[in-house]
Write a protein that holds these residues in place. Structure first.
Motif, PDB file in Angstrom:
ATOM      1  N   PRO A 481       9.120 -37.059  34.425  1.00  0.00           N
ATOM      2  CA  PRO A 481      10.115 -36.226  35.130  1.00  0.00           C
ATOM      3  C   PRO A 481       9.434 -35.311  36.135  1.00  0.00           C
ATOM      4  O   PRO A 481       8.309 -34.865  35.950  1.00  0.00           O
ATOM      5  CB  PRO A 481      10.773 -35.426  34.000  1.00  0.00           C
ATOM      6  N   ASP A 841      10.511 -28.423  29.132  1.00  0.00           N
ATOM      7  CA  ASP A 841       9.408 -29.215  28.579  1.00  0.00           C
ATOM      8  C   ASP A 841       8.217 -29.257  29.523  1.00  0.00           C
ATOM      9  O   ASP A 841       7.061 -29.215  29.081  1.00  0.00           O
ATOM     10  CB  ASP A 841       9.894 -30.643  28.295  1.00  0.00           C
ATOM     11  N   TYR A 842       8.468 -29.369  30.793  1.00  0.00           N
ATOM     12  CA  TYR A 842       7.370 -29.444  31.763  1.00  0.00           C
ATOM     13  C   TYR A 842       6.539 -28.161  31.751  1.00  0.00           C
ATOM     14  O   TYR A 842       5.303 -28.201  31.705  1.00  0.00           O
ATOM     15  CB  TYR A 842       7.925 -29.705  33.159  1.00  0.00           C
ATOM     16  N   SER A 874      10.715 -34.111  25.646  1.00  0.00           N
ATOM     17  CA  SER A 874      10.328 -35.209  26.522  1.00  0.00           C
ATOM     18  C   SER A 874       9.141 -35.959  25.913  1.00  0.00           C
ATOM     19  O   SER A 874       8.086 -35.363  25.642  1.00  0.00           O
ATOM     20  CB  SER A 874       9.959 -34.669  27.914  1.00  0.00           C
ATOM     21  N   ASP A 877       5.989 -35.756  28.252  1.00  0.00           N
ATOM     22  CA  ASP A 877       5.247 -34.498  28.209  1.00  0.00           C
ATOM     23  C   ASP A 877       4.576 -34.301  26.852  1.00  0.00           C
ATOM     24  O   ASP A 877       3.449 -33.776  26.763  1.00  0.00           O
ATOM     25  CB  ASP A 877       6.193 -33.326  28.515  1.00  0.00           C
TER      26      ASP A 877
END
Length: 891
Positions: A481, A841-842, A874, A877
């Motif tokens: 993503p 999440d990133y 994710s 990740d």
């Protein structure tokens, strides 16, 4: 005629008297409150217009209920008619030429019917067409006015769009200052335009003020500011929305003069309310009245959908602003028209409802005419069935009319007619034609023959078995993503404009090159002063000591009934005096000298004229204390600031000598702008110690403007050498700031200049009060750059990072923290608490990856790391984070 046209027509007729009654009540209330404030009369007028808007709706609802009841009654009459017609068929077959014999009931009914007016269906239909014509005419008028309203809205929208696309006027600063004084959250966008002839405000959510270029050339700065205050008052009172509702009322109720009168009165009182605000804010009613006169001379046609400063009657507004008595003016002839229409339509509406053909009009249409053939061959007379009164004849006609009709009605009506009927039989020997025979129903059509079934198709050859499909290719792994975009930094607030130099109730000062003009009024005293060149007064302020060659000083005092004028000129090195009373020359005697000796102290102490020279003179003779005593006698923060600045520039002040000056600044100056400028002058010219710096910060604490506080503290931080403890004092002073931007800048400056930081210090509570995540992030990053940072400060920093509302800002802070300090057991708990508070999440993965790149993970940190990684939803990740942990273990 449809029920809508009928009800609509009667609603329009009834509103003639309803609107007149509401208008008369509003006029009486306005008459009683004519000496009250304009806001009270504005509220009364708005309430009257709202009542006018509500009256037609209430009337329509009442008429709609009546129409429903009438429709229900007509339905019951139809049922009775069908029952009577079915019963009478047997009697008609017995003898088609039978004749009814009148009974006592017939005679009584005949007498009653002759006593009424004859029913005229032609008149009823004519009234229906008249009512429908009223409604249709009203609809046409509303359509025309809606087109006019749409055109006005389009014109205003075009002006608004062009204004927003134009660069702001130089008057934007003054507008921002006036908006701040009015308590508006933001100033309107001010532009100069050639599309308007008078100052106009357009827009509601994003208002814009359009200043005419032609009118600005003839107005002074004080007059333009008064006009801006008037337009800002419209914005603060939300008059644009009320004006739109007024236009809707004028469109729907256009035919009533009372609506137009009340709407015009609302606009008049609205302008009066805004005039009061403008005069109270700027202080000079005479200058404001002159500005209105100038605008009226430039005024042409303006749209009704915008707010203009020239609205209303100029004469009435000027009289009201100058508090001149307004005599009773003759009433408009529209009142006579309204009263006459009210009487005519009220009498007409009341009489029409009681006319007999109005009462029985709907019933006559629904009443059946039953022909009863007599046995002797004569044609029967028509019988009219009308709804009975309350209850009618209980049971109706049950068993026939015994003896009344030869042969009776076979078996009668078994259960009578529900609700009863009134038999109104009028004897009439006129021949009535026989009713036509019922038409013969046509024979039903013969249904078509069903179609023959199709022949069965031949058997098809079996198809070849298709080959099995190839197996699908394995899916490609999903792309990672994209990281979320960082939020934009908030725009710092615009600094407030410096206030105009006020003094008393009104003060205006303008200068150009060598010319100087001042006007002020206070407590019934008004002066107008003009000066050309430089002037020096005597020490006791009783006369002019020096004046530039060909210069002049004119002092005109309007305090008494007639003006007293003193003119002083310098010609060929000599000073001449002249004295005038009411424009007539008087000798220069003791009276003239007393007049000048009275006016000069007021002039000097209100305008600040010659403040530099007078401060030097007082300083030489009386010292610093004498100047401070003179400051107590001055009127207005503007003049006091001039004397404070002249004192600091001309007196040899040190840290001890400046303490009484700072105390006097804290005591006498109320304007944040004047206090800020005075403190900046002190910081630039005096070396302060710890005690003087404390007094300096204490004087800043009374300021309400965060911008002015920040500017004054920035001047203190620029001092070299910086007194010890100044950074801590500045940091504490941010506790009650409201602007996150100004608080952030002061905190960063305090951290740069060595403010002590601990978990219990003023820094972190002040950060917790900030709402902007960006500003919090900038302060925390400045703290990270300020090394060394103790363990308590680190914990406070991580706790503050947990409270950030943006995951991006939290990630930036935690990345910088990891790079600067790393993560050990002492700060592991608050660090991972901040990581777990992240929803992205990133961002969480990036922080954990930064931790593995710069920090050795022991057992306790490793477990917290894995727990934080488990919260990542994710898969991509999470795999990145766990792979980084494995690589870190291998190292």
């Amino acid at each position: 005629m449809t029920p809508f046209l009928q009800i609509g027509g009667w609603v329009l007729i009834h509103f003639v008297w309803q609107g007149a009654v509401i208008a008369l009540a509003a006029a009486a209330a306005l008459r009683v409150t004519e000496r009250r404030s304009a806001n009270v009369r504005y509220a009364i007028a708005c309430a009257g217009l709202a009542a006018m808007l509500a009256a037609p709706g209430i009337t329509a609802r009442a008429l709609g209920s009546d129409a429903a009841l009438v429709a229900a009654g007509a339905l019951s009459i139809d049922d009775a008619r069908l029952t009577a017609r079915a019963t009478s068929d047997g009697a008609m077959s017995a003898g088609r030429h039978a004749r009814l014999q009148p009974s006592r009931i017939e005679r009584r009914a005949t007498v009653q019917s002759r006593g009424r007016f004859p029913l005229s269906s032609f008149n009823a239909e004519q009234l229906d067409r008249f009512i429908a014509g009223i409604t249709i005419t009203w609809l046409l008028g509303v359509a025309i006015l809606l087109g006019r309203m749409a055109g006005g809205l389009w014109h205003v929208r075009r002006l608004h769009q062009m204004a927003l696309a134009t660069l702001s006027s130089p008057w934007q600063t003054a507008c921002r200052r006036l908006a701040y004084r009015l308590g508006l959250p933001a100033a309107a966008h001010v532009v100069e335009s050639a599309l308007v002839d008078v100052p106009t405000v357009v827009g509601w959510l994003r208002p814009a003020i359009l200043l005419p270029i032609a009118a600005l050339a003839s107005l002074t700065s004080a007059q333009v500011e008064a006009i801006l205050a008037h337009e800002l008052a419209h914005i603060r009172r939300h008059d644009y929305a009320v004006n739109v509702l007024q236009t809707i009322a004028e469109t729907l109720l256009f035919y009533h003069p009372g609506v137009w009168w009340l709407s015009r009165r609302i606009r008049t009182e609205r302008e009066h309310c805004c005039d009061d605000v403008a005069v109270a804010l700027c202080g000079d009613p005479v200058a404001y009245a002159q500005a209105l006169a100038e605008l009226e001379s430039c005024r042409t046609l303006s749209t009704t959908m915008a707010m203009a400063a020239s609205g209303g009657s100029l004469l009435d507004r000027v009289r009201r602003i100058l508090r001149v008595h307004i005599s009773d003016e003759p009433r408009s002839p529209s009142w006579a028209v309204t009263l006459a229409l009210t009487l005519v339509f009220t009498a007409g509406a009341g009489s029409l409802r009681h006319l007999p053909w109005m009462v029985t009009r709907g019933d006559a249409r629904a009443a059946p005419t039953i022909e009863r053939p007599a046995a002797d061959g004569r044609q029967p007379s028509p019988s009219t069935w009308t709804p009975a009164g309350s209850g009618g004849m209980s049971g109706g006609v049950s068993g026939g009319i015994k003896g009344g009709v030869p042969g009776g009605v076979q078996r009668g009506v078994p259960d009578g007619i529900a609700g009863g009927v009134t038999i109104d039989v009028a004897r009439d020997d006129r021949q009535v034609p026989e009713p036509p025979a019922p038409p013969v129903l046509p024979a039903p059509p013969v249904p078509p023959a069903p179609p023959a079934p199709p022949a069965s198709p031949a058997r098809l050859a079996p198809r070849a078995q298709p080959a099995p499909p190839a197996p699908p290719a394995p899916p490609m792994p999903p792309a990672p993503p994209a990281p979320p975009a960082p939020p934009a930094a908030p725009v710092p607030p615009a600094p407030p404009a410096p206030p105009a130099p006020p003094a008393g109730d009104h003060f205006s000062l303008s200068n150009h090159d060598r010319d100087w003009h001042m006007q002020w009024s206070s407590n019934g005293r008004r002066m107008d002063v003009k000066l050309s060149g430089r002037v020096t007064f005597t020490d006791d302020l009783t006369d002019v000591l020096k004046l530039d060659e060909d210069g002049y000083l004119t002092v005109r005092d309007w305090s008494s009934l007639v003006p007293h004028t003193v003119e002083i000129k310098s010609v060929n090195g000599s000073i001449t005096h002249a004295y005038f009373v009411a424009g007539l020359s008087h000798p220069w005697d003791d009276e003239a000298r007393r007049q000048l000796a009275t006016d000069l102290p007021l002039l000097v102490r209100r305008s600040g004229l010659g403040a530099e020279q007078r401060t030097k003179w007082i300083l030489e003779r009386k010292g610093v204390g004498g100047v401070l005593d003179e400051i107590d006698a001055l009127e207005g923060d503007y003049v006091r600031r001039l004397y404070f600045q002249a004192l600091v520039k001309n007196a040899p002040l040190d840290a001890a000598a400046v303490l009484p000056v700072l105390a006097k600044v804290n005591e006498r100056l109320r304007s944040d702008y004047d206090r800020r400028e005075t403190l900046r002058t002190i910081a630039d010219r005096v070396k302060l110690d710890d005690r003087a710096a404390g007094a300096y910060v204490q004087a800043i604490g009374a300021m309400k403007s965060d911008y002015d506080r920040r500017q004054a503290l920035s001047a203190l931080f620029a001092m070299r050498p910086l007194p010890a403890g100044v950074a801590d004092l500045a940091l504490k002073s941010t506790a009650d700031m409201r602007s996150d931007y100004d608080r952030r800048e002061v905190m960063r400056a305090a951290l740069v200049h060595g403010a002590s930081v601990g978990k219990s210090d003023a820094l972190f509570p002040a950060i917790a009060q900030m709402k902007s995540s960006y500003d919090k992030r900038e302060v925390l990053l400045e703290l990270i750059r300020t090394k060394p940072v103790g363990a308590d400060a680190k914990k406070g920093l991580l706790t503050a990072a947990t409270g950030l509302g943006s995951d991006y800002d939290r990630r930036v802070v935690l990345d910088a923290f990891v790079k600067a300090f790393g993560v050990d057991r002492a700060v592991a708990e608050p660090f991972f608490a901040a990581v777990k508070a992240m929803k992205s999440d990133y961002d969480r993965a990036e922080v954990l990856l930064a931790l593995t790149r710069t920090n050795a993970l022991d057992a306790s940190i490793r477990q917290a790391y894995v727990d934080a990684a488990e919260g990542i939803k994710s898969t991509y990740d999470q795999n990145r984070v766990l792979a980084a942990l494995v690589r870190a273990e291998r190292r």
